[in-house]
Write a protein that holds these residues in place. Structure first.
Motif, mmCIF file in Angstrom:
data_model
loop_
_atom_site.group_PDB
_atom_site.id
_atom_site.type_symbol
_atom_site.label_atom_id
_atom_site.label_comp_id
_atom_site.label_asym_id
_atom_site.label_seq_id
_atom_site.Cartn_x
_atom_site.Cartn_y
_atom_site.Cartn_z
ATOM 1 N N VAL B 87 110.841 -10.212 91.916
ATOM 2 C CA VAL B 87 109.526 -10.693 92.323
ATOM 3 C C VAL B 87 108.567 -9.515 92.244
ATOM 4 O O VAL B 87 108.883 -8.422 92.707
ATOM 5 C CB VAL B 87 109.587 -11.238 93.758
ATOM 6 C CG1 VAL B 87 108.208 -11.642 94.227
ATOM 7 C CG2 VAL B 87 110.539 -12.418 93.850
ATOM 8 N N SER B 88 107.411 -9.720 91.620
ATOM 9 C CA SER B 88 106.449 -8.624 91.522
ATOM 10 C C SER B 88 105.823 -8.389 92.885
ATOM 11 O O SER B 88 105.130 -9.255 93.407
ATOM 12 C CB SER B 88 105.327 -8.973 90.547
ATOM 13 O OG SER B 88 105.833 -9.435 89.340
ATOM 14 N N THR B 89 106.058 -7.233 93.446
ATOM 15 C CA THR B 89 105.345 -6.898 94.677
ATOM 16 C C THR B 89 104.125 -6.091 94.295
ATOM 17 O O THR B 89 104.236 -5.034 93.697
ATOM 18 C CB THR B 89 106.231 -6.073 95.618
ATOM 19 O OG1 THR B 89 106.871 -5.053 94.864
ATOM 20 C CG2 THR B 89 107.284 -6.924 96.284
ATOM 21 N N PRO B 323 108.161 -1.132 99.949
ATOM 22 C CA PRO B 323 107.690 -1.727 98.688
ATOM 23 C C PRO B 323 108.573 -1.382 97.502
ATOM 24 O O PRO B 323 108.456 -1.994 96.446
ATOM 25 C CB PRO B 323 106.292 -1.126 98.522
ATOM 26 C CG PRO B 323 106.228 0.032 99.433
ATOM 27 C CD PRO B 323 107.211 -0.213 100.529
ATOM 28 N N ASN B 324 109.456 -0.408 97.653
ATOM 29 C CA ASN B 324 110.313 -0.042 96.526
ATOM 30 C C ASN B 324 111.544 -0.910 96.403
ATOM 31 O O ASN B 324 112.280 -0.807 95.425
ATOM 32 C CB ASN B 324 110.732 1.411 96.639
ATOM 33 C CG ASN B 324 109.583 2.306 96.275
ATOM 34 O OD1 ASN B 324 109.200 2.378 95.121
ATOM 35 N ND2 ASN B 324 108.984 2.928 97.274
ATOM 36 N N ILE B 325 111.799 -1.723 97.403
ATOM 37 C CA ILE B 325 112.911 -2.645 97.280
ATOM 38 C C ILE B 325 112.508 -3.738 96.313
ATOM 39 O O ILE B 325 111.438 -4.329 96.456
ATOM 40 C CB ILE B 325 113.272 -3.266 98.648
ATOM 41 C CG1 ILE B 325 113.624 -2.175 99.648
ATOM 42 C CG2 ILE B 325 114.415 -4.251 98.495
ATOM 43 C CD1 ILE B 325 113.761 -2.696 101.064
ATOM 44 N N ARG B 326 113.348 -3.961 95.337
ATOM 45 C CA ARG B 326 113.039 -5.040 94.407
ATOM 46 C C ARG B 326 113.576 -6.338 94.986
ATOM 47 O O ARG B 326 114.754 -6.441 95.286
ATOM 48 C CB ARG B 326 113.684 -4.763 93.064
ATOM 49 C CG ARG B 326 113.009 -3.603 92.377
ATOM 50 C CD ARG B 326 113.642 -3.310 91.047
ATOM 51 N NE ARG B 326 113.003 -2.136 90.477
ATOM 52 C CZ ARG B 326 113.574 -1.355 89.578
ATOM 53 N NH1 ARG B 326 114.795 -1.628 89.160
ATOM 54 N NH2 ARG B 326 112.952 -0.306 89.107
ATOM 55 N N ILE B 327 112.689 -7.287 95.137
ATOM 56 C CA ILE B 327 113.089 -8.545 95.761
ATOM 57 C C ILE B 327 113.707 -9.455 94.710
ATOM 58 O O ILE B 327 113.103 -9.721 93.682
ATOM 59 C CB ILE B 327 111.879 -9.226 96.430
ATOM 60 C CG1 ILE B 327 111.265 -8.271 97.459
ATOM 61 C CG2 ILE B 327 112.284 -10.523 97.072
ATOM 62 C CD1 ILE B 327 110.037 -8.811 98.139
ATOM 63 N N GLU B 328 114.913 -9.901 94.973
ATOM 64 C CA GLU B 328 115.581 -10.814 94.040
ATOM 65 C C GLU B 328 114.815 -12.134 93.984
ATOM 66 O O GLU B 328 114.313 -12.601 95.000
ATOM 67 C CB GLU B 328 117.003 -11.110 94.547
ATOM 68 C CG GLU B 328 117.908 -9.924 94.540
ATOM 69 C CD GLU B 328 119.041 -10.077 93.544
ATOM 70 O OE1 GLU B 328 119.420 -11.218 93.271
ATOM 71 O OE2 GLU B 328 119.511 -9.050 93.036
ATOM 72 N N PRO B 330 113.864 -15.813 94.349
ATOM 73 C CA PRO B 330 114.424 -16.781 95.291
ATOM 74 C C PRO B 330 115.132 -17.905 94.546
ATOM 75 O O PRO B 330 114.927 -18.086 93.346
ATOM 76 C CB PRO B 330 113.202 -17.302 96.023
ATOM 77 C CG PRO B 330 112.085 -17.120 95.062
ATOM 78 C CD PRO B 330 112.411 -15.906 94.248
#
Lengths: 999, 999
Positions: B87-89, B323-328, B330
């Motif tokens: 997911v683009s944060t 913010p550096n965690i890349r969200i998988e 959903p």
């Protein structure tokens, strides 16, 4: 379809920095002013509770709907329970609405309020004063705000009967009056119905166990939102009290309230009010904003705080994320220090970054001392001595028990295994008894006095091979083995002491991740290989009769047949029996052994086979292994409370052993059992407990033994120091520093002692030492719900080690209990140890990458920075090295094994020419993964658009503790070598080469 | 420290709606205008690629740095590889900056461009026209924008040598010239160096396999960002082309470009430009914004699109998320339709909600037909007939093979097990042979003609018990069993047909989750219990000699001892042998059976024991079970490509069976094997393949048999229909509708046939049917990287079932192969089937909740809405019911088992008085979890502050397909009962009671 800022906001900020040079905005200026002063004590933690107004018929009450310590916990709508803690996902909307609320509403800072009614009176007064509220609404507002607060802990009474007789109860409440607002009746204002809030904490509050999760000095902030019919525009107030005050039953727990946010609005927009409430609540628990809230001088400061918050928020696009998914709290959140440091005048960031362990282990520090003779040893002692008392009292903890049991079992298994093997190799000059005694003596002395008491001593494979070769050589050349060995031991001990005196341990700085992981992988493989080999051995030892047909059971027997008398006389193998016994014996009554002993022969189909034992051994072996693995993982399951799970996980090995010992007893099969010697005497009757140094060998042997001793020394040195490097790794967060010189010193001393007593030699055992550390790891007790427990370090003490070895010593007396333990169970434990110690080895992770398609690979930080093919190449080199070592180990060349490990270091040096320093910095340094990622993040952030943040964290950080420099006296500063001699991690140098070129 | 909106923005929007009545903002008005028109075809999917300008020395090139289809994939900085889709944060910052960019930069809509140089010329021209760019920079900008594009697919050539000779290469590039910009040299402008972009797609583009992930009609949007030294203020352009055009090597894949976003800015803010690029790229793949981009008439429309996007974004607080965690990505994202529908004039939302399956299965529809005789059957046939051809051609798929193997093994195991048990119970009147023949015949007929061919027929426990009692009764009362049974079967078949004719299947509407799950849990337990019981049986059948000592092997034998002649004569048990054989035999050569047969006795310690077999059986049993479980889970591991993993997972049972059959062969032990009859003849010689209905019993038996037949009918009816309800569950997303009447019709017919042939009776088998469905589940092939595969439905066809039963029939000839399969392996498969079918049963999930502390419980949607203690109470009632059923099943009362299941329905009815309809709606209805959650989310969204959205989705939805109403003719509309007769899910009614009161 939004974006309107009616208030007096827009200050030119960093927003359009790409169009204009960055300026410090007035908002930042404000924050810098109020946050800059850093000498004040930190503000208390804020606990935020949000209550919403519930209309039940005409009655009203405040119902707790969510709470925050760090993450949000929500009361489930129908579930009447707390949700899991989750990251608060807000809408941008609500944040802007909140901003407007604070701009237009009443802000009372440092109100001197002692009770809720008084505070509310003050707020309403102020609103009327400012013309925000019609005076006639005073009573109504006050009435609403003083309604009772119902917390999630309290079960709603009417609900429990509700499902059956719902309509009844709602009818009765309606009877109470169609309009229960006490409209402008002043008499009511003083009456009890006007104020449901008591001044003293209720029993519900006091009984609430949740208080345990809240830090002692915490203060509360209460958020009250609700809709009422009589208002036409929202009633908003933000109150900061001068003193945190206990406001009766307003807060779920007896925590004094400091902040109060009230939002009452016209009916119909409950959802909106709710979102605004969540926004302010989330802000209140934000580290930076709560600082602002505590220190704000006026409304504008608060607005500036929101603006700063908005500046840092993370935005998820609506098409890629479902706002209803509750986001689990992350493992680690960025530290607020970083954000705060932008505003502080005296750059507190850097200080805090290293302050954590500054008190510890820097110790000797004075690098000049290193130059003198025995300097390293002196420094080690100087460094370790202050910790000595704490090494004992810190050992008394429940966790130690499981560690002791675990390591104890590993140790006696090891002692028995190596004892047995040594006995075979040396014709019982050293046997199981010597092994036990030596392990107990050497181990406990080492744990008592050495530099790193977490290291567990044990016999190791290379030494076993050396002893075997030595014994064969002595026997072949007519040299007395024990005396020869004593002299080798003495020479070797002396050489060790010379290495100590000359601070030769500096060589360990060449031991990088490459060497370290190669070595420990090898040892793990040996464990796994041995365990499986032993298991397969069981199938050879107890052959299975695969032709057996149940129906033909009558065909299977094994009879002892008396030897043919003629033959017996001719061969005259056992003359003493042959003549006298062979005719007096009932041959059919003899056991297999007796039969063979008396010269009989075994005849029958079942002689070669042993039923059941092989398969049972396999079941025990594999069962123990997989049960341990399963129980260890149980910590991460959802069942049972956390504490119980942790207990099960900690005692997993013990429980598996118990379980499978039980199973074995249940079946009652004659599986091979652990056999501990019961009498305290040397295994061989012709030797005593002291080896006399002179008399049996010619004099030149005493001198010549210095040569084999050199081999032993290299072997011991490498084995010892690599294990020590692994144990002292930075990721273990040891506080009490290492003591490489002291360790080696004691290994040398013990070697001499063991040689004199004719006991095996001992050196640090990698796998068991790692297991020891793993079983002593400490984590924070989770404080805020949802926060991940952080790894704190290892329980560094001498107690577990000492007890383990004392127990090993007295195991001789525990034989009646220990004899129930089947050997396959212990092999299962060995297998587990080997497999478990493979985990967390980066090399192993890299090996697994070969099997994963790139897109499924985990997000290792080195993968983000080094091309995959370079990583694979590096891994391949390691695999080849390991394969060579493995082959060496399996042949007679095993004796030069230690030299080969030195070669490993050389190979690693050669890799400097194949790989760029940048790549090596990522793959081969020994900064733990997580720190590195953090570091990486820091870098990234730095690259960001904070033009004005120039804390010195940002330039390649050189730790104050890079090394006691006496370890690298004249070598050119190596690029990526990390020297883990000190307990404090030097900040990782991921931009390695560039950083160093600046020196 | 930001928030400045210099542009001509703030339109009064919904933002301050709590302070002012909601108004439709101009932005919304704009969007409504451009999006409202819904007759146009949907816009193509956009593939977005972001290229950043790289300076290598003085050379420049555009390097691909990220791409989007739906989620973001980033090129890892050093890793030279694609990150996982995430997911683009974004930062709020960059979104606002982007907004300003679009406000101030050049926006060219519907530009008629055929090549990149021409487009760039046009853009620059426009900028100069508008005074945004100094004319003298024209050449420089153009030069920069026409640099070569390097995509991630292309390995950088110089890098592969770089690591060794880095300094060299960088030196050479510097030599090329210190300033390589062709400053205003027009001759250069036409030269090749001025334009690195070719017009035709390169081979790299064509070879790129990534194209497979992009929908065929997709268009590209290219984002170019970079910093250059010569600019003083940013150069921004947003271009939409009139026609999507292939712009040579600009895009990684040969997809025509429609949009172009260019941002060049002064040096020093690369990170900022990058973030803005990511923001526009994320916007371009947003469903709503891409619509806006396609339809925008001017700059303001685009700004309105951004504003709408901002209005919907989800905000994470900086202190709670890194913010550096890349969200998988959903599992499911909210549909864009919902967001779009706000703007569309003709409320398309509702239509789309149900359109998905509207073409399917509504079928008969006309509820009036139901009133006539056999109406249900007629409707079933009418509904199923159109699908009949597709039932065959849809069966040919690779997945069918694994399903066939799996179900085939289950079927023959079942056939053998029940055959064996029936043989015992009926003195071999019905044996394994009959079981095989009956299974094959009944199963294949059913699969060929029935309403729900996914159902697998089998013998079941209750029928077995009935046969046993019947046989005992017949024997005891001198009635001919086969003839009696024939008449019972005929009566029962007739009764079934009467039930079909009277549409009695309406009763299934009372079968809610409660009954359904109770029943299937019970069946699962029986599977698990039987498997374990059989396994334990092995330990009894092959006793282990636990006293065996390997050394005393000589003591163990088992000899056949001839009977004492005197005794033999006296007892005269076996006169024919006793006199003649007992002296002529070599007794020691007899096998166990022979010995006992001839009256000998077995003497010796080993007679009672059988070595190894029990333990080997256990290893095979448990090994098969856990290997299957492990392989099944392998789908979720990271190793190997997805397809291979899926294959392994699909064939897990087959592979485990192969593996353990192999192990068994390796050991060569005489484990019990699968024994298939080899000759096609009745098990008992005194019966034929046809039972004559008259002659052996008195006439009144023909009539009286109607009474026991009634019991059989109830049993068959309940067994059949509950299984059918489970199979036809909504969560299986069946397209081809159910056929309860048709199913029962065939069960009746087959019953008559089986009775005539003297074969067992067959009825739907729950566990195997569920396994059948599970092995035929279809999922979408993932399209966009990161998108989760969606469950599409089940491969509904008749092929697998028919082949399974044909195979079962010819298994008689496969005996030589099948005889290698050890029974314990099959028991392992049984255990797996039982355990696997427990998963996904909500009741089982609820049982597990008892063991979990509330805070660790998973986020089941019912937990959000129903208090935990109510859930526990409900679960407890179910457990008690199950316990009662279990006890009944284990006693002789088993014969009234079917009646007890009717009682289960009654218990459920009684629960209506204990639980509120709201609670029951959440716990007991059969809407699958995910749909419910979605529905829940929808509700929540509705409650939000969208005052103007009033689509009729929002009021309690009543599906058009709730039921062919003939199933509920005169019953009062029940509150929560879902009638899963139709393939389309009625919209869930989570507000159950309120909704229904409106009817």
């Amino acid at each position: 379809l939004f974006l309107k800022h009616t208030g007096g906001l827009p200050q030119p900020g960093l927003l359009f920095q790409i169009f204009s040079p960055p300026l410090v905005s007035p908002a930042a200026e404000r924050l810098r002013y109020i946050l800059g002063d850093d000498d004040e004590p930190p503000n208390p933690t804020l606990f935020t509770e949000m209550d919403t107004l519930q209309h039940d018929g005409e009655e009203m009450e405040w119902k707790e709907s969510a709470r925050w310590i760090k993450f949000e916990e929500k009361v489930e709508e129908g579930g009447e329970r707390w949700s899991k803690p989750h990251v608060s996902t807000l809408s941008l909307h609500s944040l802007f609405e909140l901003r407007t609320c604070l701009q237009t509403g009443t802000v009372l800072l440092d109100l001197d309020g002692y009770s809720l009614p008084q505070i509310i009176d003050d707020v309403i007064e102020k609103q009327i004063e400012d013309g925000l509220l019609k005076p006639e609404l005073r009573e109504k507002i006050s009435y609403v705000l003083l309604r009772k607060h119902r917390h999630q802990t309290k079960k709603p009474i009417h609900r429990s009967l509700a499902d059956i007789g719902k309509s009844v109860s709602s009818n009765t409440s309606e009877c109470l009056g169609s309009n229960s607002y006490p409209v402008a009746s002043l008499s009511h204002a003083q009456s009890r119905s006007m104020n449901d809030i008591s001044d003293t904490p209720s029993t519900d509050q006091l009984k609430n166990k949740f208080i345990k999760k809240i830090p002692k000095d915490a203060e509360a902030s209460n958020v009250l939102v609700g809709e009422v019919e009589f208002l036409e525009k929202p009633f908003v107030a933000f109150v900061r009290l001068l003193q945190a005050t206990m406001l009766g039953g307003v807060t779920e727990v007896p925590v004094p309230t400091r902040f109060l946010f009230i939002l009452l609005g016209p009916a119909g927009k409950a959802k909106s009010y709710n979102e605004i409430g969540r926004a302010i609540a989330t802000l209140m628990v934000d580290d930076l904003f709560s600082d602002v809230a505590y220190k704000a001088r006026d409304r504008e400061d608060l607005i500036a705080g929101i603006d700063e918050f908005l500046d840092e928020v993370i935005v998820l696009p609506p098409g890629e994320w479902d706002p209803n998914i509750r986001i689990e709290p992350p493992k680690k959140v960025p530290s607020a220090e970083k954000r705060k440091s932008v505003f502080s005048l005296n750059e507190v960031g850097q200080m805090n970054g290293t302050a954590g362990g500054a008190g510890a282990g820097s110790g000797g520090g004075g690098s000049d001392d290193g130059e003198m003779f025995c300097g390293g040893l002196y420094l080690d002692i100087k460094r370790k001595l202050p910790w000595f008392p704490s090494d004992f009292y810190e050992g008394f903890h429940i966790q130690s028990i499981s560690a002791i049991l675990f390591i104890y079992l590993g140790c006696i298994t090891n002692a028995i295994t190596f004892g047995g093997l040594l006995g075979d190799a040396t014709d019982n000059y050293q046997g199981v008894m010597e092994s036990f005694l030596g392990t107990a003596m050497a181990g406990s002395m080492f744990c008592l006095f050495a530099g790193q008491p977490l290291i567990i001593l044990s016999s190791t494979g290379p030494i076993l091979i050396f002893e075997k070769l030595l014994f064969d050589f002595s026997k072949g050349n007519g040299i007395d083995y024990m005396e020869f060995r004593l002299w080798i031991g003495l020479h070797s001990a002396l050489q060790c002491l010379i290495l100590v005196a000359t601070d030769a341990s500096f060589i360990i700085k060449y031991i990088t991740r490459f060497t370290e992981e190669g070595f420990s992988t090898l040892i793990s493989f040996i464990f796994i290989y041995d365990a499986i080999k032993k298991m397969i051995g069981a199938f050879k030892y107890y052959p299975i009769n695969s032709d057996f047909k149940p129906d033909y059971v009558t065909m299977y027997k094994c009879e002892c047949v008396a030897p043919d008398p003629e033959n017996a006389f001719n061969t005259v193998k056992k003359p003493e029996f042959a003549s006298t016994i062979s005719w007096t014996l009932d041959w059919t009554q003899l056991s297999k052994k007796e039969c063979l002993k008396y010269g009989g022969s075994l005849v029958g189909k079942s002689c070669k086979f042993v039923p059941d034992l092989a398969l049972m051994s396999f079941i025990l072996f594999f069962g123990t292994y997989s049960m341990t693995l399963t129980l260890k993982k149980f910590k991460f399951s959802r069942y049972f409370p956390t504490k119980l799970r942790k207990l099960i996980s900690d005692f997993s090995i013990f429980m598996s052993i118990l379980m499978f010992v039980g199973l074995d007893v249940l079946f009652g099969l004659n599986t091979p059992k652990l056999q501990v010697p019961t009498d305290f005497k040397p295994t061989r009757v012709d030797r005593g407990w002291f080896v006399f140094p002179f008399g049996k060998n010619p004099w030149w042997v005493y001198l010549a033994s210095a040569l084999p001793a050199l081999l032993v020394t290299i072997l011991i040195f490498m084995d010892q120091q690599i294990t020590a490097v692994i144990v002292n790794r930075k990721e273990h967060k040891l506080r009490k520093a290492a003591g490489y010189h002291l360790d080696l010193f004691w290994v040398g001393i013990l070697m001499a002692v063991c040689s004199f007593m004719g006991l095996p030699w001992y050196v640090a055992a990698t796998v068991i030492s790692i297991a020891h550390i793993d079983s002593l790891k400490m984590e924070t007790e989770t404080s805020a719900p949802g926060e991940q427990p952080q790894f704190l370090g290892v329980r560094e003490q001498r107690v577990t080690g000492i007890i383990v070895f004392v127990l090993t010593g007295i195991s001789v007396f525990l034989a009646p209990i220990l004899k129930y333990i089947p050997m396959p169970v212990l092999y299962g434990v060995f297998l587990y140890m080997g497999v478990a110690s493979l985990n967390g080895i980066q090399f192993w992770d890299r090996c697994k990458l070969f099997l994963m398609p790139a897109k499924h690979q985990p997000d290792y930080v080195f993968l983000r920075h080094v091309p995959l093919r370079r990583i694979h190449l590096f891994t391949l080199v390691q695999i080849v090295c390991l394969a060579v070592l493995w082959i060496l180990k399996s042949t007679v060349a095993a004796i030069i094994f230690p030299v080969m490990i030195l070669a490993l270091i050389l190979v690693r040096r050669l890799l400097d020419f194949v790989f760029s320093q940048h790549d090596l910095a990522w793959i081969d340094n020994i900064i733990p993964e997580k720190e590195k990622k953090k570091e990486d993040d820091k870098k990234k952030k730095k690259k960001g658009n904070k033009g004005d943040s120039s804390s010195d964290e940002e330039v390649c950080p050189v730790s104050t503790f890079t090394a006691s420099t006496h370890f690298l006296p004249q070598f050119p500063v190596p690029s990526v070598i990390k020297i883990p001699m000190e307990p404090l991690p030097p900040a990782p140098q991921n931009g390695g080469p560039h950083c160093l070129s600046r020196k």
